[in-house]
Design an enzyme around this catalytic site. Structure first.
Site, mmCIF file in Angstrom:
data_model
loop_
_atom_site.group_PDB
_atom_site.id
_atom_site.type_symbol
_atom_site.label_atom_id
_atom_site.label_comp_id
_atom_site.label_asym_id
_atom_site.label_seq_id
_atom_site.Cartn_x
_atom_site.Cartn_y
_atom_site.Cartn_z
ATOM 1 C CB THR A 56 -0.815 -0.054 1.271
ATOM 2 O OG1 THR A 56 -0.236 -0.234 2.453
ATOM 3 C CG2 THR A 56 -1.912 -1.068 1.107
ATOM 4 C CG HIS A 58 12.695 -5.434 -40.376
ATOM 5 N ND1 HIS A 58 11.602 -5.535 -39.924
ATOM 6 C CD2 HIS A 58 12.972 -6.466 -41.110
ATOM 7 C CE1 HIS A 58 10.920 -6.494 -40.399
ATOM 8 N NE2 HIS A 58 11.487 -7.186 -41.095
HETATM 9 P P1 NAI Z 1 1.802 2.356 -4.877
HETATM 10 O O1 NAI Z 1 1.680 3.818 -4.174
HETATM 11 O O2 NAI Z 1 2.264 2.100 -6.090
HETATM 12 O O3 NAI Z 1 0.332 1.560 -4.914
HETATM 13 C C1 NAI Z 1 -0.304 1.414 -3.414
HETATM 14 C C2 NAI Z 1 -1.859 0.981 -3.963
HETATM 15 O O4 NAI Z 1 -2.456 0.591 -2.720
HETATM 16 C C3 NAI Z 1 -2.529 2.137 -4.319
HETATM 17 O O5 NAI Z 1 -3.195 1.789 -5.503
HETATM 18 C C4 NAI Z 1 -3.680 2.437 -3.450
HETATM 19 O O6 NAI Z 1 -4.579 2.872 -3.736
HETATM 20 C C5 NAI Z 1 -3.639 1.052 -2.715
HETATM 21 N N1 NAI Z 1 -4.273 0.987 -1.018
HETATM 22 C C6 NAI Z 1 -3.737 1.962 -0.161
HETATM 23 N N2 NAI Z 1 -4.619 1.512 0.668
HETATM 24 C C7 NAI Z 1 -5.421 0.554 0.849
HETATM 25 C C8 NAI Z 1 -6.379 -0.339 1.231
HETATM 26 N N3 NAI Z 1 -6.468 0.006 2.587
HETATM 27 N N4 NAI Z 1 -7.114 -1.147 0.766
HETATM 28 C C9 NAI Z 1 -6.757 -1.530 -0.632
HETATM 29 N N5 NAI Z 1 -5.977 -0.734 -1.215
HETATM 30 C C10 NAI Z 1 -5.226 0.224 -0.833
HETATM 31 O O7 NAI Z 1 2.821 1.350 -3.649
HETATM 32 P P2 NAI Z 1 3.542 0.193 -3.804
HETATM 33 O O8 NAI Z 1 3.077 -0.675 -4.933
HETATM 34 O O9 NAI Z 1 3.644 -0.269 -2.476
HETATM 35 O O10 NAI Z 1 5.090 0.558 -4.393
HETATM 36 C C11 NAI Z 1 5.868 1.680 -3.430
HETATM 37 C C12 NAI Z 1 6.773 2.677 -3.986
HETATM 38 O O11 NAI Z 1 7.797 1.716 -4.671
HETATM 39 C C13 NAI Z 1 5.974 3.094 -5.370
HETATM 40 O O12 NAI Z 1 6.315 4.395 -5.500
HETATM 41 C C14 NAI Z 1 6.712 2.415 -6.630
HETATM 42 O O13 NAI Z 1 6.518 3.317 -7.706
HETATM 43 C C15 NAI Z 1 7.849 2.191 -6.095
HETATM 44 N N6 NAI Z 1 8.162 0.877 -6.828
HETATM 45 C C16 NAI Z 1 8.580 1.009 -7.975
HETATM 46 C C17 NAI Z 1 8.912 0.016 -8.781
HETATM 47 C C18 NAI Z 1 9.299 0.204 -10.133
HETATM 48 O O14 NAI Z 1 9.782 1.229 -10.645
HETATM 49 N N7 NAI Z 1 9.164 -0.800 -11.089
HETATM 50 C C19 NAI Z 1 9.071 -1.382 -8.210
HETATM 51 C C20 NAI Z 1 8.653 -1.354 -6.869
HETATM 52 C C21 NAI Z 1 8.020 -0.322 -6.117
#
Ligand code: NAI
Length: 462
Positions: free
Chosen positions: A267, A441
Site C-alpha cells: 500500500t 528491422h
Molecule cells: P503504490 O503507491 O504504487 O500503490 C499502492 C496501492 O495501494 C494504491 O493503488 C492504493 O490505492 C492502494 N491502497 C492503499 N490503501 C489501501 C487499502 N486499505 N485497501 C486497498 N488498497 C489500498 O505503492 P507500492 O506498490 O507499495 O510501491 C511503493 C513505491 O515503490 C511506489 O512509489 C512505486 O513506484 C515504487 N516501486 C517502483 C518499482 C518500479 O519502478 N518498477 C517497483 C517497486 C516499487
C-alpha cells in the site's frame, strides 16, 4: 577543519550514486550505511531481487506455455524454491559486492553503522563523531502498512518478506494494485498461487494512462490474477496459520472477508526519517512527512541536502540517482539539474509497461490540444516471432507543434523502448523527428517509429 567534504547518509541508488559522483568530482567523500551490505532497498530487497524472481518465473511461464509451440519438447518444468532463492541471493550479492568495489576504486569511505546527525557539520556513528562540510540525506523509505494490519513477514508480508518465501502459498491476497502488488503478484501467479488483488481505487495503478490501466488489467486477469477494485482493506487477522482479510466495497458499502495463506501489504512506502537526529537541525517536512527541499535539493538546514524517496516526487531508484548526481555537482560548485518531465516509469510485469511524460488525462486537464499516434505490437514482425504481440505504443504529441509530450507503452521490452522517447523529449523532438529516424528491422523498436508515424500521415503496418 572538516575531515570530509561530504558525508552521505544511506547507500541506496540515491546515496551510492551521489557518493561516486562526489568522489569523481574530487570531493573527500564518506557514505554511512548500517546494513551489512551496500545498495539499500533497491539492491537488497527491492528492484534487483524482484527482477531476478520475475526473470526466473517468466522462464517457467515460457516453458509451460510457449516451448511446445516452438517444437521444444521438455519434461514439464518443476520449481525448486530453495534453488530459486539461492539464484536470487547470488544476483543480489554480485551487485552489492560490485558496489563495494566501486567504493574502493573511487576512494569512498564506507562508515559502517547508523548515523545520527549532531549538527549540520557533524555526523555521529557508533559513538564516533565525523566532521564534514556537507551532509546528503539519502535515507530512502520503508514499507507502510495499514492501521489494523501487523506485518510479521511470514503470513502477513511486506515486499521484503514476499521476496523470500519459505513455501509457495496456495492462495495469496495482495493489498494494493500498485507497482509492487502487480510485479510480485505476477511472480506468485506464475509459481502457481491463486492471486487476488484488493485495491482501494477504481483502477489498477491509478497514476497510469487509462488506456494502459485497462489493457494491463485485462492481460493480468488472463494470466490468472483476480481483482477487487473499489475495495478498502480494513483489517487482517491471523488464525490457524491463515490470514483473514476484511474489506469494504466502497460503492455498495458492503462488508466482505476472504482467507489466504499469505497476505502481501503493498500500500505504498513512507520516507525514512526517524532516528537520524533531524530534530537537532532546523529541518522542515512536507505535508506527506517527507523532507522539505528547494529546487537545489537543499533542506532548511544550511549545508544539508536531501534526495530520493525521503523527499517529494516519485519513489523511483533512477529519480534518486539523478538527484544524487545533481547534488554532487552542486556541492562541487557546478550546475546540477533534473528534468522531472522525462523521468520514465516502468512496471516489470509481462508484458512490461513503461511511460514517460504526460498522460491523456494530464493534457485534458491542462486544456492542451494533442494528437495520438498508436501502434499495436500485433503489426510488428519481431513481436509475433517471440509470442509478444499483445500491447501497443501510444505517443502523445502537441496538435499544433508536433512536439512529443508523453509516451505510454505496454508490450515487449517496453522498459527499454521508452528510452528513445525520453531522449527525443530531452531534445525537444517532434513526432516527425522520431518517425524519420531509421529503426533496424526486425526489432520491436519499429513499433515506436510506427506510433510516431501514426502521429502524422499514418503507420505503415497498421
Ligand atoms: P503504490 O503507491 O504504487 O500503490 C499502492 C496501492 O495501494 C494504491 O493503488 C492504493 O490505492 C492502494 N491502497 C492503499 N490503501 C489501501 C487499502 N486499505 N485497501 C486497498 N488498497 C489500498 O505503492 P507500492 O506498490 O507499495 O510501491 C511503493 C513505491 O515503490 C511506489 O512509489 C512505486 O513506484 C515504487 N516501486 C517502483 C518499482 C518500479 O519502478 N518498477 C517497483 C517497486 C516499487
Amino acid at each position: 577543519m572538516s575531515d570530509y567534504d561530504v558525508i552521505i547518509i544511506g547507500s541506496g541508488p540515491g546515496g551510492y550514486v551521489c557518493a561516486i559522483k562526489c568522489a569523481q568530482l574530487g570531493l573527500k567523500t564518506a557514505c554511512v550505511e548500517g546494513s551489512e551490505t551496500l545498495g539499500g532497498t533497491c539492491l537488497n530487497v527491492g528492484c534487483i531481487p524482484s527482477k531476478a524472481l520475475l526473470h526466473a518465473t517468466h522462464q517457467l511461464y515460457e516453458a509451460q506455455h510457449n516451448f511446445s509451440l516452438m517444437g521444444l519438447i521438455a519434461e514439464p518444468p518443476k520449481v525448486d524454491l530453495q534453488k530459486m532463492m539461492e539464484y536470487k541471493g547470488k544476483v543480489v550479492e554480485q551487485n552489492t559486492k560490485g558496489l563495494e568495489f566501486l567504493f574502493k576504486k573511487n576512494k569512498i569511505d564506507w562508515i559502517k553503522g547508523w548515523a545520527t546527525i549532531v549538527s549540520n557539520t557533524e555526523v555521529q556513528v557508533g559513538g564516533k563523531t565525523y566532521p564534514t562540510k556537507n551532509i546528503v540525506l539519502a535515507s530512502g523509505s520503508t514499507p507502510s502498512s495499514l492501521p489494523n494490519v501487523k506485518i510479521d513477514e511470514n503470513i502477513i508480508v511486506s515486499s521484503t518478506g514476499a521476496l523470500s518465501p519459505k513455501k509457495i502459498p496456495e492462495k495469496l491476497i495482495i493489498i494494493g494494485a500498485g507497482v509492487i502488488g502487480l510485479e510480485l503478484g505476477s511472480v506468485y501467479a506464475r509459481l502457481g498461487s491463486q492471486v487476488k488483488v484488493i485495491e482501494f481505487s477504481k483502477t489498477i495503478v491509478p497514476s497510469l494512462d487509462s488506456d494502459l490501466q485497462i489493457h494491463l488489467k485485462r492481460i493480468l486477469t488472463k494470466q490468472g490474477i483476480s481483482f477487487e477494485l473499489n475495495s478498502a482493506v480494513q483489517s487482517v487477522k491471523i488464525s490457524k496459520n491463515k490470514a483473514n482479510v476484511k474489506y469494504l466495497k466502497t460503492q455498495e458499502k458492503t462488508q466482505h472477508s476472504d482467507e489466504a495463506d499469505m497476505v502481501l501489504v503493498a500500500t505504498g512506502r513512507s520516507a525514512y526519517t526517524e532516528g537520524l537526529g533531524l530534530t537537532n537541525l532546523n529541518i522542515e517536512f512536507t505535508k506527506n512527512k517527507k523532507i522539505l527541499t528547494n529546487e537545489f535539493w537543499k533542506t532548511t538546514s544550511d549545508g544539508v541536502y536531501a534526495i530520493g524517496d525521503a523527499i517529494e516526487g516519485p519513489m523511483l531508484a533512477h529519480k534518486a540517482e539523478d538527484e544524487g548526481i545533481a547534488v554532487a555537482e552542486i556541492i562541487s560548485g557546478k550546475l546540477g539539474h533534473v528534468n522531472y518531465l522525462t523521468i520514465p516509469s516502468v512496471i516489470y510485469t509481462h508484458p512490461e509497461v513503461a511511460t514517460v511524460g504526460q498522460t491523456e488525462d494530464d493534457l485534458k486537464a491542462k486544456g492542451v490540444t494533442y494528437k495520438i499516434g498508436k501502434f499495436n505490437f500485433a503489426g510488428n514482425g519481431r513481436a509475433k516471432a517471440i509470442f509478444a504481440s499483445e500491447g501497443f505504443v501510444k505517443i502523445l504529441a502537441n496538435a499544433d507543434t508536433d512536439r512529443i509530450l508523453g509516451a505510454h507503452i505496454i508490450g515487449p521490452m517496453a522498459g527499454d523502448l521508452i528510452h528513445e522517447i525520453c531522449v527525443a523529449m530531452e531534445f525537444g523532438a517532434s513526432a516527425e523527428d522520431l518517425a524519420r529516424t531509421c529503426h533496424a528491422h526486425p526489432t520491436v523498436s519499429e513499433a515506436v517509429r510506427e506510433a510516431a508515424l501514426a502521429c502524422g500521415s499514418g503507420a505503415i503496418h497498421a
